[in-house]
Design a protein around this motif. Structure first.
Motif, PDB file in Angstrom:
ATOM      1  N   PRO A   1       0.829  -1.225   0.000  1.00 40.60           N
ATOM      2  CA  PRO A   1       0.000   0.000   0.000  1.00 40.60           C
ATOM      3  C   PRO A   1       0.856   1.265   0.000  1.00 40.60           C
ATOM      4  CG  PRO A   1      -0.854  -1.589   1.563  1.00 40.60           C
ATOM      5  CD  PRO A   1       0.446  -2.141   1.092  1.00 40.60           C
ATOM      6  N   TYR A   2       0.428   2.245  -0.796  1.00 41.26           N
ATOM      7  CA  TYR A   2       1.120   3.529  -0.930  1.00 41.26           C
ATOM      8  C   TYR A   2       0.242   4.632  -0.350  1.00 41.26           C
ATOM      9  CZ  TYR A   2       2.977   7.767  -3.099  1.00 41.26           C
ATOM     10  OH  TYR A   2       3.475   9.028  -3.326  1.00 41.26           O
ATOM     11  N   SER A   3       0.864   5.551   0.378  1.00 39.42           N
ATOM     12  CA  SER A   3       0.137   6.668   0.988  1.00 39.42           C
ATOM     13  C   SER A   3       0.801   7.969   0.564  1.00 39.42           C
ATOM     14  CB  SER A   3       0.132   6.534   2.521  1.00 39.42           C
ATOM     15  OG  SER A   3      -0.433   7.675   3.110  1.00 39.42           O
ATOM     16  N   ARG A   4       0.023   8.857  -0.061  1.00 43.27           N
ATOM     17  CA  ARG A   4       0.570  10.147  -0.475  1.00 43.27           C
ATOM     18  C   ARG A   4       0.822  11.055   0.717  1.00 43.27           C
ATOM     19  NH1 ARG A   4       0.310  10.925  -5.911  1.00 43.27           N
ATOM     20  NH2 ARG A   4      -0.976   9.474  -7.116  1.00 43.27           N
ATOM     21  N   GLU A   5       0.043  10.883   1.793  1.00 43.56           N
ATOM     22  CA  GLU A   5       0.194  11.740   2.961  1.00 43.56           C
ATOM     23  C   GLU A   5       1.398  11.350   3.813  1.00 43.56           C
ATOM     24  OE1 GLU A   5      -2.632  10.211   2.160  1.00 43.56           O
ATOM     25  OE2 GLU A   5      -3.670  11.956   1.267  1.00 43.56           O
ATOM     26  N   ASN A   6       1.751  10.074   3.791  1.00 40.00           N
ATOM     27  CA  ASN A   6       2.838   9.578   4.642  1.00 40.00           C
ATOM     28  C   ASN A   6       4.115   9.492   3.811  1.00 40.00           C
ATOM     29  OD1 ASN A   6       4.540   8.272   6.389  1.00 40.00           O
ATOM     30  ND2 ASN A   6       3.041   6.757   7.040  1.00 40.00           N
ATOM     31  N   LYS A   7       5.036  10.441   3.980  1.00 38.33           N
ATOM     32  CA  LYS A   7       6.268  10.454   3.191  1.00 38.33           C
ATOM     33  C   LYS A   7       7.184   9.289   3.539  1.00 38.33           C
ATOM     34  CE  LYS A   7       6.386  15.449   2.403  1.00 38.33           C
ATOM     35  NZ  LYS A   7       7.190  16.703   2.546  1.00 38.33           N
ATOM     36  N   GLN A   8       7.111   8.790   4.768  1.00 43.65           N
ATOM     37  CA  GLN A   8       7.989   7.694   5.183  1.00 43.65           C
ATOM     38  C   GLN A   8       7.451   6.328   4.745  1.00 43.65           C
ATOM     39  OE1 GLN A   8       8.858   7.889   9.338  1.00 43.65           O
ATOM     40  NE2 GLN A   8      10.053   9.786   9.170  1.00 43.65           N
ATOM     41  N   GLN A   9       6.206   6.263   4.277  1.00 43.99           N
ATOM     42  CA  GLN A   9       5.599   5.009   3.826  1.00 43.99           C
ATOM     43  C   GLN A   9       5.779   3.901   4.876  1.00 43.99           C
ATOM     44  OE1 GLN A   9       3.762   5.108   1.174  1.00 43.99           O
ATOM     45  NE2 GLN A   9       4.425   7.195   0.661  1.00 43.99           N
ATOM     46  N   VAL A  10       5.214   4.172   6.037  1.00 47.91           N
ATOM     47  CA  VAL A  10       5.388   3.271   7.177  1.00 47.91           C
ATOM     48  C   VAL A  10       4.846   1.880   6.875  1.00 47.91           C
ATOM     49  CG1 VAL A  10       4.794   2.895   9.600  1.00 47.91           C
ATOM     50  CG2 VAL A  10       5.345   5.194   8.784  1.00 47.91           C
ATOM     51  N   GLU A  11       3.736   1.805   6.142  1.00 47.54           N
ATOM     52  CA  GLU A  11       3.140   0.494   5.850  1.00 47.54           C
ATOM     53  C   GLU A  11       4.091  -0.370   5.026  1.00 47.54           C
ATOM     54  OE1 GLU A  11       0.488  -2.545   6.129  1.00 47.54           O
ATOM     55  OE2 GLU A  11       0.489  -0.622   7.193  1.00 47.54           O
ATOM     56  N   ARG A  12       4.803   0.248   4.107  1.00 51.72           N
ATOM     57  CA  ARG A  12       5.781  -0.508   3.311  1.00 51.72           C
ATOM     58  C   ARG A  12       7.005  -0.873   4.155  1.00 51.72           C
ATOM     59  NH1 ARG A  12       5.881   2.495  -2.663  1.00 51.72           N
ATOM     60  NH2 ARG A  12       3.823   1.747  -3.328  1.00 51.72           N
ATOM     61  N   LYS A  13       7.473   0.082   4.954  1.00 51.02           N
ATOM     62  CA  LYS A  13       8.641  -0.192   5.793  1.00 51.02           C
ATOM     63  C   LYS A  13       8.345  -1.243   6.852  1.00 51.02           C
ATOM     64  CE  LYS A  13      10.890   4.339   5.294  1.00 51.02           C
ATOM     65  NZ  LYS A  13      11.373   5.549   5.992  1.00 51.02           N
ATOM     66  N   ARG A  14       7.065  -1.342   7.245  1.00 48.88           N
ATOM     67  CA  ARG A  14       6.702  -2.315   8.281  1.00 48.88           C
ATOM     68  C   ARG A  14       6.995  -3.740   7.828  1.00 48.88           C
ATOM     69  NH1 ARG A  14       1.987  -5.101   9.907  1.00 48.88           N
ATOM     70  NH2 ARG A  14       0.823  -4.294   8.133  1.00 48.88           N
ATOM     71  N   HIS A  15       6.878  -3.996   6.542  1.00 45.91           N
ATOM     72  CA  HIS A  15       7.140  -5.339   6.024  1.00 45.91           C
ATOM     73  C   HIS A  15       8.589  -5.482   5.564  1.00 45.91           C
ATOM     74  CE1 HIS A  15       3.023  -6.843   6.191  1.00 45.91           C
ATOM     75  NE2 HIS A  15       2.629  -5.643   5.806  1.00 45.91           N
ATOM     76  N   ILE A  16       9.035  -4.610   4.672  1.00 44.49           N
ATOM     77  CA  ILE A  16      10.389  -4.746   4.117  1.00 44.49           C
ATOM     78  C   ILE A  16      11.441  -4.471   5.183  1.00 44.49           C
ATOM     79  CG2 ILE A  16      11.977  -3.824   2.379  1.00 44.49           C
ATOM     80  CD1 ILE A  16       9.607  -3.298   0.590  1.00 44.49           C
ATOM     81  N   GLY A  17      11.174  -3.526   6.095  1.00 42.48           N
ATOM     82  CA  GLY A  17      12.133  -3.228   7.150  1.00 42.48           C
ATOM     83  C   GLY A  17      12.296  -4.343   8.158  1.00 42.48           C
ATOM     84  N   ASN A  18      11.337  -5.277   8.207  1.00 38.05           N
ATOM     85  CA  ASN A  18      11.415  -6.415   9.127  1.00 38.05           C
ATOM     86  C   ASN A  18      11.797  -7.704   8.408  1.00 38.05           C
ATOM     87  OD1 ASN A  18      10.761  -5.261  11.706  1.00 38.05           O
ATOM     88  ND2 ASN A  18       8.685  -4.952  10.929  1.00 38.05           N
ATOM     89  N   ASP A  19      12.284  -7.603   7.187  1.00 33.98           N
ATOM     90  CA  ASP A  19      12.822  -8.762   6.474  1.00 33.98           C
ATOM     91  C   ASP A  19      14.325  -8.836   6.719  1.00 33.98           C
ATOM     92  OD1 ASP A  19      10.368  -9.474   5.416  1.00 33.98           O
ATOM     93  OD2 ASP A  19      10.630  -8.223   3.623  1.00 33.98           O
ATOM     94  N   ILE A  20      14.813 -10.040   6.947  1.00 33.99           N
ATOM     95  CA  ILE A  20      16.249 -10.222   7.169  1.00 33.99           C
ATOM     96  C   ILE A  20      17.031  -9.921   5.901  1.00 33.99           C
ATOM     97  CG2 ILE A  20      18.017 -11.936   7.728  1.00 33.99           C
ATOM     98  CD1 ILE A  20      16.034 -13.288   9.570  1.00 33.99           C
ATOM     99  N   VAL A  21      16.454 -10.257   4.753  1.00 33.04           N
ATOM    100  CA  VAL A  21      17.124 -10.091   3.464  1.00 33.04           C
ATOM    101  C   VAL A  21      16.267  -9.186   2.588  1.00 33.04           C
ATOM    102  CG1 VAL A  21      17.963 -11.255   1.399  1.00 33.04           C
ATOM    103  CG2 VAL A  21      18.205 -12.355   3.627  1.00 33.04           C
ATOM    104  N   THR A  22      16.899  -8.215   1.921  1.00 32.87           N
ATOM    105  CA  THR A  22      16.200  -7.306   1.018  1.00 32.87           C
ATOM    106  C   THR A  22      16.976  -7.176  -0.278  1.00 32.87           C
ATOM    107  OG1 THR A  22      15.196  -6.033   2.824  1.00 32.87           O
ATOM    108  CG2 THR A  22      15.355  -4.952   0.687  1.00 32.87           C
ATOM    109  N   ILE A  23      16.234  -7.256  -1.401  1.00 31.94           N
ATOM    110  CA  ILE A  23      16.814  -7.041  -2.727  1.00 31.94           C
ATOM    111  C   ILE A  23      16.582  -5.584  -3.114  1.00 31.94           C
ATOM    112  CG2 ILE A  23      16.758  -7.716  -5.152  1.00 31.94           C
ATOM    113  CD1 ILE A  23      15.611 -10.407  -4.268  1.00 31.94           C
ATOM    114  N   ILE A  24      17.631  -4.899  -3.523  1.00 33.41           N
ATOM    115  CA  ILE A  24      17.529  -3.525  -4.014  1.00 33.41           C
ATOM    116  C   ILE A  24      17.716  -3.559  -5.522  1.00 33.41           C
ATOM    117  CG2 ILE A  24      18.348  -1.154  -3.797  1.00 33.41           C
ATOM    118  CD1 ILE A  24      17.295  -2.291  -1.181  1.00 33.41           C
ATOM    119  N   PHE A  25      16.667  -3.233  -6.266  1.00 36.93           N
ATOM    120  CA  PHE A  25      16.781  -3.136  -7.730  1.00 36.93           C
ATOM    121  C   PHE A  25      16.999  -1.674  -8.073  1.00 36.93           C
ATOM    122  CE2 PHE A  25      15.434  -2.710 -12.082  1.00 36.93           C
ATOM    123  CZ  PHE A  25      15.898  -3.869 -12.684  1.00 36.93           C
TER     124      PHE A  25
END
Length: 984
Positions: free
Chosen positions: A266-290
């Protein structure tokens, strides 16, 4: 002779180099700092950076040798023992407390080793520090006690003796304990970054990705609809679409993987930090950066991401010009090394190969992260809490039970029950099995296991796959060593020289009983130790003299013909060792009870390449050896290894094992230093293998179930500073080996019925191959072993579960493993000799095949057009004039065939089988195991261009015989690059 010994030195050099490795292939630790637009430092962190460059000059092309080691480390189908071997089968579970009053659980089962008709005891010890797993051999005449099992696991003292648990519900609790080792399914983050984005807020704010990013997602997995999804969800909402409507999902080698894609969350225009996205990806041990953009654009750094949980970042860039992917790995400093190492350069043009590499790398990385202090301490606290809670629940019930069954505490694993309680025991076992099978089915349906992993992991050709070398070898092997492409074997019938496809040749008769030997082609030496108690000796022979006797069939030597070959002062020896790297000096250390005798041989390296110097030298090389000194030890050594110092002047060492310790002895001064002390009552020394990391000496110390890596550095005035190092590590084998072989990146442990394969850099398990009645024969160059023929019968008949209704200690007649029938009186059961090519394991090919000491076998193939193929010789080594002659003949034959269709050979089916079943797309040639023919891959490509309509459909095989690349009327010989230029 010159050509033979020059080419054979290549194999010897390869055998020496297999003990050399470098952790630089796995990256180097760097301090990474990120700053904002104004240049102010925001965050900093220490990460190990892998970019595929070793940063050192090597004599082989980086990126070619490590293409063999793309494997899942510690795969679940080898490590989840309780689910695989115990659950749903009759087994025993015990409870007790150690000397520190910490509770533990022990599980024991008698099972069939990977359905190979090899019964074994599998044992698991559950403690707060983790699980320990070992295999113990099964003997129908000898019972196994709980005390002996715990003693093998180095647990000898108890506060309370173990008592057996009979509740079937214990299986559910023990399965929960095993699940604490880590999930079998994975969730990885995927973050899209545009060119020039340097902060995580900018990256997380991308609503959509580019076309190349979409192709990358399609490569990773399938797009699935989350609502109503019944598979592994990786923490995403599958009911109300609160985490997006779609995601990327795949199954890789039995593991379910859910990708948390930033543009799909989910994307939020009001939330610049995109907490909903960080809540999942930020709690993954491994992250792919494309990351989009050119290589020259500002690169991603892990310090740009504000997350205390993500430990591994995989940076992926796509190059449109050559349709390739570039990979870079960042690992937090505390994460242990994990493979596979990146190729150099880390560029992948094959997209499927890139996908497999990335998924293996990320799965191994997450498993390695769980061993960091952050996660291991949490896991230890959880295990401690679960074990103590389970102990408190079980102990009151054990005190209430007072019958004959409960008296089984420190006795046999499962003895025969008294007649009065036998029916009750059978009923309990039936309920035990029923509950276990129901629990196994439930776990499989939930997707919490990789039950199908065993079938999906053997699709590709593995580097440790063996080749048949000699069928029906009737003799007992004592020791052996490779000589070119042949094998010199000491047997009960004497010393034989064996080559693939040729009859064996007797070199020495059975009066010479050799217990240890080394063939040194570069030095024209054969070193052997005869063992007859006080009359034991070390003998040295000149290989050229032995070769001459074989060629002329002059004589078969006996021990009476070896009087001139005895080394002085070696009478009564029981062991000897030579240095692995004998570049300028060969050193031999002979053990005579508790005395070490140091003997050296000086030689000129140029003389080893001239045939005249060999022919003019005396037949016995004894006079070339000189006695240096004698060193006294406190006890006779059981294991002995020579360690080369950095200068080779006065810092060479001898590693010896005796009593309960490994010591280092200085060759020059005789001083000894304690290297490692074994803290167990019984010690079974296996090996001390000298390995060299970036030129610095290290040792793999193997004893009991343990393998310790100790680095010996630096040398100060000839004395090693033996001290704990951050590079030291240890791991445990699942079964006690009798031999260990190092072939970087692997280390192989040989037991009586299996080969356990691990990685040298971290000790992680890669594979366990079950080989009935296994005996290691030789391992200096290629690895040779002896084993019985494969078990006959279908897989269904061999997959029968043992012990489902009866005691594992006393299996019923129809549940006992089907073993070969005993041979008739006086008949020796035949076994086969197999070979694992060292070049397959280390991933480097030998430049030229070696010349066999036996006479070459010439094979000519006459075609229907009357053209005779080139003679195919075993292990051909050619001169420049011979190459030019072959090139001229080949050119004429090619010119005569270009305008004609390729004609059929007399036996095209045999050649077709070589091409279809034994070809390896990564190698430049195809070798036939029956005739050692080598077919050039360049000609194969030429044939495919001439016949583009060739199909792989087996139904059209009859139509392909006329145009198959394998049906060419001649075979090109595998040569080096300069030779191929001449052929062109």
């Amino acid at each position: 002779l010159t050509k033979r010994f020059y080419s054979s030195s290549v194999s010897e050099d390869l055998g020496c180099r297999r003990g050399e490795f470098s952790r630089k292939h796995y990256g180097s630790v760097e301090l990474l700092i990120s700053s904002d637009a104004d240049g102010a430092i925001q965050r900093a962190g220490r990460f190990r950076v892998e970019n595929g460059s070793s940063g050192e000059n090597t004599d082989y092309a980086p990126g070619t040798w490590h293409r063999t080691d793309v494997h899942l480390e510690n795969p679940e189908y080898h490590t989840r023992w309780y689910f695989k071997y115990f659950l749903g089968k009759v087994h025993q579970n015990y409870i007790g407390t150690d000397a520190e009053k910490n509770p533990f659980f022990l599980s024991v089962v008698l099972s069939d080793q990977n359905n190979q008709r090899i019964p074994q005891y599998h044992s698991i010890l559950w403690r707060k520090t983790g699980t320990q797993k070992i295999c113990l051999p099964y003997s129908p005449t000898k019972t196994l006690s709980v005390k002996s099992i715990l003693s093998a696991m180095s647990l000898d003292k108890f506060e309370k003796s173990p008592r057996e648990i009979f509740h079937p519900e214990i299986q559910k609790d023990l399965l929960v304990l095993e699940e604490q080792e880590g999930s079998v399914n994975f969730k990885f983050g995927v973050l899209y970054a545009k060119d020039g984005q340097l902060t995580d807020d900018e990256m997380f704010s991308n609503e959509t990705g580019s076309e190349s990013f979409q192709r990358f997602l399609h490569l990773l997995g399938d797009t699935i609809t989350l609502k109503g999804w019944s598979g592994y969800r990786g923490g995403l909402d599958t009911k109300n679409d609160t985490t997006g409507t779609c995601s990327i999902y795949t199954v890789f080698q039995g593991h379910e993987i859910m990708f948390h894609v930033s543009t799909m969350l989910p994307y939020s225009r009001e939330n610049k930090q995109q907490v909903e996205r960080k809540r999942h990806i930020g709690n993954d041990i491994v992250t792919i950066i494309f990351q989009e953009g050119e290589e020259s654009s500002p690169a991603f750094k892990p310090s740009m991401i504000r997350s205390h949980f993500t430990h591994i970042f995989a940076l992926v860039r796509y190059n449109k010009q050559n349709d390739s992917y570039r990979l870079k790995i960042f690992s937090e400093e505390s994460v242990p090394l994990f493979g596979p190492p990146l190729p150099s350069p880390p560029v992948f043009t094959n997209h499927q190969e890139f996908r497999d590499f990335v998924l293996v790398k990320l799965i191994n990385g997450e498993k390695a992260t769980l061993e960091t202090p952050t996660f291991s301490q949490k896991r230890q606290r959880t295990l401690d809490m679960l074990i103590r809670s389970l102990y408190q629940d079980m102990m009151p019930d054990l005190h209430k039970v007072n019958n004959m069954l409960n008296r089984r505490s420190f006795s046999d694993v499962l003895p025969e029950s008294p007649k009065s309680t036998r029916k009750k025991e059978e009923a309990r076992q039936a309920e035990f099995v029923r509950l276990g099978q129901a629990l196994k089915l439930k776990t499989t349906v939930k997707g919490d296991t990789t039950a199908n992993l065993a079938t999906t992991s053997f699709c590709k050709k593995e580097p440790w796959e063996s080749q048949s070398f000699c069928s029906n070898f009737p003799h007992e092997v004592v020791c052996a060593d490779s000589w070119g492409q042949s094998l010199l074997v000491s047997t009960d019938a004497g010393i034989l020289l064996i080559d693939d496809g040729q009859p064996s040749v007797q070199v020495f008769d059975k009066t010479l009983q050799v217990k240890q030997m080394n063939v040194l082609e570069a030095l024209d030496l054969l070193i052997a130790r005869t063992d007859k108690g006080k009359d034991s000796r070390v003998l040295v022979f000149r290989l050229s003299a032995v070769q001459k006797d074989i060629e002329t069939k002059k004589m078969i030597r006996s021990k009476y013909d070896c009087r001139e070959n005895k080394l002085e002062r070696t009478k009564g020896c029981h062991l000897y060792a030579i240095n692995t790297h004998h570049g300028s000096e060969l050193r031999i250390v002979v053990a005579i009870r508790n005395k070490l005798l140091l003997v050296t041989k000086k030689y000129n390296s140029h003389s080893t390449l001239t045939s005249t110097s060999r022919l003019s030298s005396p037949e016995s090389p004894v006079e070339e050896f000189q006695y240096i000194r004698e060193i006294c030890l406190s006890d006779p050594p059981v294991v002995m290894t020579l360690v080369d110092g950095p200068t080779g002047d006065s810092d060479n060492m001898i590693c010896v094992a005796y009593r309960h310790q490994f010591d280092l002895v200085n060759e020059s001064t005789g001083e000894s230093y304690r290297l490692h002390h074994v803290e167990t009552n019984r010690v079974n020394f296996v090996a001390a293998i000298d390995v060299y990391e970036d030129g610095e000496a290290g040792l793999l110390l193997c004893y009991n179930y343990v393998c310790q890596y100790r680095k010996v550095y630096p040398f100060s005035g000839g004395s090693p500073l033996v001290q704990p190092s951050a590079y030291d590590f240890h791991f445990s084998w699942n079964q006690v080996p009798y031999a260990v072989v190092c072939a970087f990146p692997y280390v192989l442990a040989f037991t009586t019925d299996s080969i356990e394969i691990r990685l040298v850099v971290n000790g992680n398990l890669v594979h366990t191959a079950v080989v009935p009645e296994l005996q290691l024969v030789a391992s200096r160059s290629d690895i040779y072993f002896k084993a019985t023929a494969a078990v006959s019968g279908s897989s269904d008949s061999s997959s029968k579960e043992m012990g489902s209704k009866s005691s594992p200690q006393t299996p019923t007649a129809y549940e006992k493993p089907e073993l070969p029938l005993p041979s008739l009186e006086g008949e020796v059961p035949c076994k086969n000799l197999y070979k694992i090519p060292l070049s397959n394991l280390v991933g480097r090919s030998i430049e030229r095949p070696l010349k066999s000491p036996l006479a070459p076998k010439v094979i000519t193939t006459t075609t229907s057009s009357g053209i005779t193929s080139l003679p195919v010789m075993h292990s051909l080594s050619l001169s420049r004039m011979e190459i030019k002659e072959i090139a001229s003949r080949t050119r004429k034959e090619l010119l005569g065939l270009l305008d004609e269709p390729i004609t059929k050979t007399e036996n095209p089916q045999k050649l077709k089988k070589v091409s279809r079943r034994q070809s390896d797309p990564k190698q430049g040639a195809v070798r036939s195991s029956s005739s050692d023919r080598i077919i050039s891959s360049s000609f194969e490509g030429y044939s495919e261009r001439r016949h583009p309509s060739t199909s792989s459909d087996p139904d059209t095989s009859a139509n392909r015989e006329e145009s198959s690349p394998s049906s060419c009327p001649f075979q090109l010989i595998s040569l080096c690059d300069e030779d191929i230029i001449d052929l062109k």
